[in-house]
Design a protein around this motif. Structure first.
Motif, mmCIF file in Angstrom:
data_model
loop_
_atom_site.group_PDB
_atom_site.id
_atom_site.type_symbol
_atom_site.label_atom_id
_atom_site.label_comp_id
_atom_site.label_asym_id
_atom_site.label_seq_id
_atom_site.Cartn_x
_atom_site.Cartn_y
_atom_site.Cartn_z
ATOM 1 N N ARG A 49 20.266 -50.632 -22.191
ATOM 2 C CA ARG A 49 20.741 -50.236 -24.051
ATOM 3 C C ARG A 49 19.585 -51.288 -24.726
ATOM 4 O O ARG A 49 19.975 -52.701 -24.569
ATOM 5 N N GLN A 82 19.224 -48.539 -31.716
ATOM 6 C CA GLN A 82 19.604 -48.618 -30.225
ATOM 7 C C GLN A 82 18.887 -47.571 -30.352
ATOM 8 O O GLN A 82 18.956 -46.331 -29.950
ATOM 9 N N ARG A 89 18.438 -46.241 -25.149
ATOM 10 C CA ARG A 89 18.309 -46.397 -24.070
ATOM 11 C C ARG A 89 18.113 -45.650 -23.322
ATOM 12 O O ARG A 89 16.702 -44.892 -23.849
ATOM 13 N N ASN A 117 21.312 -42.339 -28.906
ATOM 14 C CA ASN A 117 23.130 -42.258 -28.798
ATOM 15 C C ASN A 117 23.386 -40.842 -27.694
ATOM 16 O O ASN A 117 22.345 -40.235 -27.775
#
Length: 604
Positions: free
Chosen positions: A251, A281, A283, A316
């Motif tokens: 991440r 963000q 991932r 997410n």
């Protein structure tokens, strides 16, 4: 001009302990670490320019083909701090071992490494290792806070037919990102008002990055034979099954505040954004497993088997733009040994479902004689660009992209030859690599692939001389790049060391004292892009040449029984010449620093 020091602190221990990597066992020699490997990166930094603060991005001065032919999950600017599962050490110790390593960081902070390992039985070992780096730095908003934890175990059955390794690895890399100095003249002019570096303004005032990764690796091997199959009077072997399974999760988070979102008169450092609060963000997760069927004897090893990999890119758990992929194929290897000759081949082919088809073929031949060792190798690879270049979510318009469907595989061809001459304590290494569809970040912060191949050739040589207790160790590298417009690198890299090594304090200790110099020729370096944690080409008004400025270190190294103490004066040349040493454009390199470190082993 080329003066390097080698704190070759090489004092071998008695073999009370053995360090084990999967499939091999070698003596665990605690002090056998050279001076230039004693740093928070725990590796030789010959091909890197060092940053001003511990725990911030290195600037690579060359391309390492062994890294390039495999697709990365992590951003390149963070990868130098990371340990991968293939680097994890497994142990088989006769007595419990504890090891501590501690050294000071820049201004405030420390680098700590601890290790504890013991055998629960003659065939079963476990080990725990923890690393932590906290460093304030001399400039505004430059703090680093890194942590790493590894727990592993190794087991071999009493009849030696079954063996297994299990490893858990978790790492965190946290950095304040300052974007470099806002006004370079504050640094280069020698103005006494800025001798205290924290007075200089920086480009980013509240930006932070966090890279978190964790992985689990299992490896198991089972021999299908009770008694070895007799091949002839000299060889014995048999068939076996082996499994290797790994799960990875990564991440990367970048946060900042953008005053330009509310004030059109303010220009953002990274272009337009869709929010005043930046929270990028991204991932990645993957899972892979390979089942090998193999045969081995004293001179030959062959293994081949199916391989499956699956993974996802996402922001997410609720992200509607999640991209899932899978690859299936096979992997195999062949190794043959003769009296003085060793040949090996490794191969992998993966077919992607709506993803990249990739392959990797590595071949190497090594001839070893009493005075010479000659090796040659060939690498052919086709791999996906690094995942950070394929998919990225961002509040910045220029950094939100998905290139999975419109990028091609990178094709790598590498030829390398090396020669070691034992009587002269010298070695020579030559490599040339050609990359098709080389992926990079252009001066407009756009991810691109080169239309024409990029070629890099590197010749590296080392020679070690000894005159009594005086040692000289010199390394020199020459390289050429055909596309310096998209991959700028220095033409010359050099390091030279002169040091005394011998008994001290009435033979109660072994010591070294000397100096080293590191140099690379001037070139127009890429910049560092903290939003992605990657290296990028710069616009004309941002371009800056770095290099042509030797860095001199002085060191003292002492080994007393199981304790190693080292003291270094890093970059004493910063006292002797104007401030013109840079790691990246806008990012000064490390200035004078007194480094004190301790390594201590305790046996029960």
């Amino acid at each position: 001009m080329n003066t390097r020091i080698i704190l070759v602190f090489c004092l071998l221990f008695s073999s009370l302990v053995f360090a084990q990597t999967p499939g091999s066992t070698s003596p665990f020699d605690f002090p056998n670490t050279k001076y230039y490997q004693k740093n928070s990166f725990e590796k030789d930094l010959f091909f890197f320019s060092k940053p001003s603060n511990d725990g911030t991005a290195l600037n690579p001065l060359s391309l390492n083909y062994s890294d390039l032919v495999h697709t990365r999950f992590q951003p390149k600017g963070k990868s130098d701090f990371l340990q991968n599962q293939q680097e994890v050490r497994y142990f088989d110790v006769k007595t419990p071992l504890t090891e501590f390593s501690l050294e000071n960081a820049t201004e405030e902070g420390y680098y700590l490494r601890t290790l504890f390992t013991r055998n629960l039985s003659p065939n079963w070992n476990f080990a725990l290792q923890y690393k932590a780096l906290k460093s304030l730095g001399r400039y505004q908003r430059q703090t680093s806070d890194h942590g790493s934890f590894n727990a592993n175990t190794h087991y071999t059955s009493p009849n030696n037919r079954f063996s297994a390794e299990l490893s858990f690895l978790q790492q965190n890399i946290i950095n304040q990102e300052n974007g470099g100095i806002k006004n370079i003249e504050d640094y280069s002019s020698g103005n006494p008002d800025f001798f205290q570096r924290s007075r200089m303004e920086v480009n980013l005032e509240d930006a932070n990055s966090v890279f978190h990764t964790k992985s689990i690796l299992f490896q198991g091997k089972y021999k299908l034979y009770k008694n070895p199959i007799k091949i002839d009077s000299l060889q014995a072997g048999g068939f076996y099954l082996k499994n290797k399974s790994e799960m990875d999760y990564s991440r990367f988070v970048y946060t900042a505040s953008e005053s330009s979102f509310d004030d059109p008169e303010v220009t953002s450092f990274f272009g337009p954004s869709n929010s005043a609060t930046i929270f990028d963000q991204n991932r990645w997760k993957s899972m892979g497993s390979t089942l090998f069927f193999g045969f081995e004897n004293s001179s030959t090893q062959i293994e081949v088997g199916p391989q499956f990999i699956s993974g996802s890119f996402y922001q997410n758990e609720l992200d509607q733009n999640t991209y899932d992929y899978a690859q299936i194929g096979f992997q195999g290897s062949f190794e043959k040994k003769w009296d003085n000759l060793k040949a090996s081949t490794k191969g992998q082919y993966l077919l992607g479902t709506d993803f990249f088809n990739t392959f990797n073929l590595e071949q190497e031949v090594v001839w070893s004689g009493p005075k010479f060792q000659l090796g040659a190798g060939l690498v052919l690879a086709s791999k996906a660009p690094d995942y950070n270049f394929l998919y990225h979510n961002s509040n910045y318009t220029d950094f939100a992209y998905n290139h999975i469907s419109d990028f091609s595989t990178e094709n790598h061809q590498v030829l390398h030859v090396n020669l070691k001459v034992n009587p002269w304590n010298s070695w020579l290494d030559f490599s040339t690599q050609r990359i098709e569809n080389y992926t990079y970040i252009d001066s407009n912060n756009q991810i691109k692939q080169s239309e024409n191949p990029v070629s890099v050739s590197l010749l590296k040589a080392n020679n070690q001389l000894q005159f009594g207790n005086i040692h000289l160790d010199n390394t020199l590298g020459f390289q050429s790049v055909n596309r310096e417009d998209i991959l700028p690198l220095p033409n010359i890299i050099a390091r030279s060391s002169v040091y005394f090594q011998g008994p001290m304090f009435k033979n109660a200790a072994q010591g070294q004292i000397g100096f080293t110099a590191h140099y690379f020729s001037e070139f127009e370096s890429r910049g560092y892009l903290p939003v992605l944690g990657e290296y990028a080409l710069l616009a004309d008004e941002q371009k800056q040449k770095i290099g042509e400025s030797p860095i001199l270190d002085v060191f003292y190294n002492l080994n007393v029984k199981r304790m190693n103490i080292y003291i270094r004066a890093n970059n004493v040349t910063s006292f002797l010449r104007p401030a013109n040493q840079y790691n990246f454009p806008g990012y000064p390199t490390q200035e004078f620093k007194t480094q004190i470190g301790l390594i201590w082993q305790l046996f029960n």
